[in-house]
Motif scaffolding. Structure first.
Motif, PDB file in Angstrom:
ATOM      1  N   ARG A 165       3.038 -35.726  99.571  1.00 37.04           N
ATOM      2  CA  ARG A 165       2.783 -37.075  99.067  1.00 37.04           C
ATOM      3  C   ARG A 165       3.528 -38.144  99.870  1.00 37.04           C
ATOM      4  O   ARG A 165       3.251 -39.326  99.728  1.00 37.04           O
ATOM      5  CB  ARG A 165       3.158 -37.173  97.595  1.00 37.04           C
ATOM      6  N   ALA A 170      -0.923 -39.474 103.425  1.00 35.98           N
ATOM      7  CA  ALA A 170      -1.010 -39.366 101.969  1.00 35.98           C
ATOM      8  C   ALA A 170      -1.984 -40.368 101.353  1.00 35.98           C
ATOM      9  O   ALA A 170      -2.791 -40.002 100.501  1.00 35.98           O
ATOM     10  CB  ALA A 170       0.377 -39.530 101.346  1.00 35.98           C
ATOM     11  N   ARG A 174      -5.361 -39.257  99.375  1.00 36.48           N
ATOM     12  CA  ARG A 174      -5.629 -39.660  97.970  1.00 36.48           C
ATOM     13  C   ARG A 174      -6.938 -40.404  97.880  1.00 36.48           C
ATOM     14  O   ARG A 174      -7.690 -40.305  96.971  1.00 36.48           O
ATOM     15  CB  ARG A 174      -4.502 -40.533  97.433  1.00 36.48           C
TER      16      ARG A 174
END
Length: 174
Positions: A165, A170, A174
């Motif tokens: 993350r 990241a 996402r």
């Protein structure tokens, strides 16, 4: 280079900032074969496309101005950068990435290709950059779980191994 291409002609864009950017663009070293000492990395594929993109967009920005380091004008730099970027994209399209699924490399490559796709005047280069971005994003999507891009990698940094993350990819994952 993205900033002056996008906003440089806007009357509210600060003239001193534009002039400062142009001065740095003119005096930059865009490839290993240009004169001058430096400590830049030209060997990794992610850095290569960054240099090629910068050279193409710099030349496109100021085609008639002389770039003192190489002794060539902007039009020459644009042609060199575009040719090198096209060669880079075709090589990766045919054989993939040396440092496959590397978070840091993919972040650099995404930056370069997105600038080419949006800002280059060369329609072939813009289209191939967009196609390569699609390929890269598809790879990220295939190898992501719950917003974390995780797979085998050609190169990994500590932060991407500890927690995906925090990786440079990241937000895209996402």
């Amino acid at each position: 280079l993205g900033m002056p291409h996008r906003y440089g002609q806007n009357p509210s864009f600060p003239v001193p900032l534009r002039e400062s950017i142009i001065e740095r663009v003119r005096n930059a070293k865009y490839w290993i074969d240009e004169p001058g000492l430096d400590v830049m990395c030209y060997q990794t594929e992610s850095h290569q496309i960054l240099f090629h993109t910068a050279q193409a967009l710099a030349g496109q920005l100021i085609p008639a101005q002389l770039f003192p380091n190489a002794g060539q004008d902007g039009a020459w730099h644009q042609a060199q950068g575009e040719a090198r970027a096209l060669t880079w994209i075709r090589k990766r399209a045919a054989g993939g990435f040396q440092q496959w699924d590397s978070h840091a490399d993919f972040a650099h490559i995404t930056l370069a290709l997105s600038h080419l796709a949006e800002l280059t005047a060369n329609s072939e280069l813009a289209e191939l950059a967009a196609v390569m971005l699609d390929k890269l994003f598809f790879t990220v999507a295939l190898n992501s779980h719950k917003g974390v891009f995780g797979s085998t990698q050609g190169r990994a940094d500590t932060e991407t191994l500890i927690g995906g993350r925090l990786s440079p990819m990241a937000g895209i994952a996402r």
